[in-house]
Write an enzyme that holds these catalytic residues in place. Structure first.
Site, mmCIF file in Angstrom:
data_model
loop_
_atom_site.group_PDB
_atom_site.id
_atom_site.type_symbol
_atom_site.label_atom_id
_atom_site.label_comp_id
_atom_site.label_asym_id
_atom_site.label_seq_id
_atom_site.Cartn_x
_atom_site.Cartn_y
_atom_site.Cartn_z
ATOM 1 N NE ARG A 119 -0.660 -0.152 5.006
ATOM 2 C CZ ARG A 119 -0.284 -1.266 5.594
ATOM 3 N NH1 ARG A 119 -0.466 -2.428 4.969
ATOM 4 N NH2 ARG A 119 0.268 -1.265 6.795
ATOM 5 C CE1 TYR A 120 1.792 3.155 4.523
ATOM 6 C CE2 TYR A 120 2.758 0.998 4.979
ATOM 7 C CZ TYR A 120 1.951 2.058 5.357
ATOM 8 O OH TYR A 120 1.305 2.036 6.563
ATOM 9 C CB THR A 121 5.942 0.172 -2.822
ATOM 10 O OG1 THR A 121 5.106 -0.977 -2.988
ATOM 11 C CG2 THR A 121 6.769 0.007 -1.555
#
Length: 828
Positions: A119-121
């Site tokens: 979800r962050y990359t």
């Protein structure tokens, strides 16, 4: 009543069938790459899904969670974590030689750090990844239904470069695994071109353009024979070694700097391992370990103590840590739906066949498309040539269907052509538009002819493949990172791990052996008391002392006439006052077997020479050194002894030396060894000296006329006598007096020949050692008492002595009495 929903099956058959189905599913559909595009299904689905999603290099990055979700929902229903992990690996420079995914964010590190949550990359396809999918919309590959039939996915990608070679593959299936190393893009393309140009080329010839793997982390490949074996058979092993440098700091200390690690090695684990080895004292000389890696590159620093050898420590690191690893080839891939071990040539042949099919299918697609367009343009040109009549037909027709039918009938047009005429805009009726249509039609006819020529000529297909790969090479190739070292350095010898230094080897009467530095003892004037240097008890004493190097081979001759061998470094190092290790822990001695003589047997000094054996009963024998090249772990018989006899000592001789033998009662005999022929190991020997009653041999030495004979008695007396005072006679005589034996000086402890410049180390049965120069011992005649060379306690006796070079001479020149050997003063 029997339930109709239940089916009776044999458990054994069901287990066999189900397991085979499961195994084949894992092998073909999950774990192994296809030889044509070098991709496992999950990687192929990720790249195809990203392409369909529009996450191309010219578009912004998209959230990884969106990509994995799309791939999982459409093509790969095996969980988002496996998809994300596969995508992360394709974005890591240390995992893929040419990354197929352009990651944005934390995608892990070569220290073993994991990537951030999906979800962050963010991610998108890399530029070179587009080459794997180029022309996929031109019917170049087959498609199949996805898992639920709602989508279509490619069976294989067009793969316009040999990805299986370039990025390699790893995977574990059921009962089999694959491990294919990455290679340089330019070299891989050159290898494919070479096979196309020279179909009969050999593996050796291929290795001229693709000499070996090219790992993304660089490092060194040690030797090439393993590469050839792997390329030839699909299986093999190579040694990968870190790229290191030894730097010298401003303070004069050395440090080891690692700039490249072997493929797949975790840098943090190497750091932890080295620290643990240093803490456990398994690797000494390291003061600090630091990881100074940055954006500029890898820099791993190992600080070394001032007195330690960086080269020796580095060799130990290669042996004990992952700074040197093995890479095992197992080039297993799916060929025609079947897992198969493939050679380099087979991989290239499969890739060429795939590319031929891709080019043929693309050419057919383009030709069909061009023919379809030319067909339409042909109809338009007919209409323009009969424009008034076409307009009249259209105006007089009640419906477009009637108009289309009339046009087809009047001008012999196809349905598609007539429909195109009806769809044509009025502006295309101008003369200029007619010229454009004619020009396009002519170009299409030329294109169709060219495409037909390509399909008719296989050599043109080969040319196109080479030209398109050359373009990829020009755009994406970069220099080789992994250096291939010439010569086989596949393993480190033990000597490489031990610093070469001069040492003393001592052996006590009770069989305790140890190694210590040779400079532990200082030279003293004649008559000095000496230093306590061997750590023995009151009831034990040093019987043998040998000056040698840690890399030298020592031969241990026993009273039973057997010989054993050890490297000097295999003998444990102890402090000066330590007792040492029982020799039985190092050598497999029999009951009652003791070491009588230790000889330093350097290869360069023993070539072409012989061992000269002397026994307690005066028997001598000469045997070539080459007879002792292969000494088993449990020893080897050196000579056959008569009942009650024992081996006293062994000399290293040239075959033409004069030998002098001394006896306990003070007599000696000199003769030339040439009078004794070389005998085998199992021979007994011949008489060397005729002993008097209750006498025995105490020493033997080589002798030259320009030397002196040094004798030392049990009570600490010694003297030097010119060798010319000892005439050469035949062997087997009783001998002449060599010392005046009295209760004052005691029986003869030993006899050697000297040049007059050596130092002598004398050892007592109390373990006391004195070092003095031979020149300090007076020269006298044969039948004299000699002078006091060592003050002894009332119950002390001299048991042995050895010669060393003076302290002011180079330690590398130390001669460990390779010409002389002294028997042990043992009453047995």
């Amino acid at each position: 009543m029997q339930d109709r929903n239940l089916i009776d099956v044999n458990l054994t058959s069901e287990m066999k069938t189900s397991f085979i189905d499961y195994a084949m599913s894992v092998i073909v559909a999950r774990a192994l790459p296809d030889v044509r595009d070098g991709l496992k299904p999950v990687h192929r689905r990720i790249l195809y899904g990203m392409n369909e999603l529009g996450v191309t290099p010219d578009k912004p990055h998209k959230k990884s969670a969106r990509i994995t979700g799309d791939v999982m929902g459409k093509y790969h229903p095996h969980g988002d974590s496996s998809i994300y992990e596969a995508m992360v690996r394709m974005a890591q420079w240390w995992s893929y030689r040419h990354m197929l995914v352009d990651g944005h964010g934390n995608f892990g590190s070569m220290d073993g750090d994991g990537a951030a949550a999906q979800r962050y990359t963010e991610a998108r396809m890399s530029k070179i990844a587009l080459e794997l999918l180029r022309d996929i919309n031109k019917n170049t590959v087959n498609f199949q239904d996805n898992y639920d039939g709602s989508e279509r996915e490619p069976v294989v990608l067009p793969a316009r470069f040999p990805n299986l070679l370039v990025n390699g593959a790893t995977g574990i299936a059921v009962g089999m695994a694959t491990n294919i190393p990455p290679h340089n893009l330019a070299e891989s393309i050159d290898a494919v071109k070479m096979v196309m140009e020279h179909p009969d080329c050999t593996t050796r010839e291929l290795m001229e353009v693709i000499p070996g793997p090219d790992f993304p982390t660089g490092a060194l490949v040690m030797g090439r024979s393993g590469i050839h074996r792997a390329y030839d058979t699909g299986k093999g092993s190579i040694v990968l070694r870190s790229r290191t440098e030894i730097e010298t700091t401003q303070t004069g200390r050395e440090r080891i700097v690692v700039t490249e690690f072997p493929y797949g090695v975790n840098k943090t684990k190497v750091h932890e391992h080295i620290v643990r080895l240093a803490q456990e004292k398994r690797l000494e000389g390291i003061t600090a370990v630091r990881d100074e890696s940055s954006r500029e590159g890898v820099r791993f620093v190992i600080e070394i103590r001032r007195e330690a050898s960086a080269t020796v420590i580095l060799n130990n690191l290669f042996k004990l840590t992952s700074l040197q690893t093995n890479f095992s080839f197992n080039m297993l891939a799916i060929e025609n739906g079947v897992p198969k071990i493939l050679s380099l040539r087979q991989i290239i042949d499969n890739y060429i066949s795939h590319q031929k099919e891709v080019i043929i299918r693309r050419t057919r697609f383009d030709k069909d498309k061009a023919e379809a367009r030319a067909h339409i343009l042909e109809g338009l040109l007919i209409a323009l040539d009969h424009l008034d009549e076409v307009i009249a037909i259209i105006r007089n027709s009640e419906t477009d269907v009637i108009a289309q039918t009339e046009l087809m009938s009047r001008f012999d047009l196809s349905e598609r052509q007539s429909q195109a005429i009806l769809d044509m805009r009025l502006r295309r009726l101008t003369g200029l538009e007619r010229d454009k249509i004619q020009s396009e039609y002519d170009d299409l006819l030329a294109l169709i002819a060219d495409l037909s020529d390509i399909l008719a000529k296989p050599e043109r297909i080969i040319t196109i493949i080479k030209e398109e790969m050359d373009e990829i090479k020009r755009k994406y190739a970069n220099p080789r990172r992994t250096e291939l070292m010439v010569g086989e350095v596949l393993s480190l010898e033990d000597e490489d791990l031990i610093e070469e230094e001069d040492v003393l080897i001592t052996l006590s009467n009770k069989g305790y052996i140890k190694r210590l530095a040779q400079d532990e003892f200082r030279a003293q004037k004649r008559g000095g008391r000496g230093v306590q240097g061997t750590g023995v008890n009151n009831d034990d004493f040093v019987r043998e002392l040998v000056s040698t190097s840690t890399h030298d081979t020592l031969l241990f001759f026993t009273n039973f006439g057997r010989v054993y061998r050890l490297k000097a470094y295999e003998i444990p190092e102890y402090g000066r006052t330590a007792k040492g290790l029982p020799i039985v822990n190092l050598l497999k001695l029999e009951d009652g077997e003791t070491i009588q003589t230790i000889i330093n047997a350097r290869k360069e000094e023993t070539a072409g020479k012989s061992f000269f054996f002397t026994t307690k009963q005066g028997i001598v024998k000469r045997t070539e050194v080459s007879e002792f090249n292969n000494i088993r772990q449990n020893g080897l018989r050196a000579l056959k002894l008569k009942e009650g006899d024992q081996l006293i000592n062994v000399l290293l001789t040239s075959g033409q030396d004069d030998i002098i033998i001394g006896t306990h009662s003070g007599y000696s005999v000199r003769f030339n060894e040439a009078s004794i022929r070389n005998m085998g190991r199992s021979a007994t020997g011949v008489r060397g000296v005729k002993l008097r009653e209750d006498d025995r041999v105490v020493g033997a030495s080589r002798i030259r006329d320009n030397q002196e004979v040094l004798v030392i008695t049990e009570n600490g007396f010694g003297k030097r006598t010119s060798a010319t005072d000892y005439p050469t006679k035949g062997r087997g005589g009783k001998g002449i007096k060599t010392a005046n034996i009295t209760p004052k000086n005691g029986q003869l402890a030993g006899l050697v020949t000297v040049d007059g410049t050596e130092d002598i180390m004398v050892i007592t049965n109390k373990g006391v050692i004195i070092r003095t120069n031979v020149a300090n011992i007076s020269q006298t005649g044969r039948a004299t008492l000699g002078v006091k060379i060592m003050k002894l306690d009332a119950d002390a006796k001299i048991v042995t002595f050895t010669l060393v070079q003076p302290e002011d001479s180079s330690i590398a020149e130390i001669n460990t009495d390779r010409e002389n050997s002294i028997s042990k003063n043992k009453d047995n």
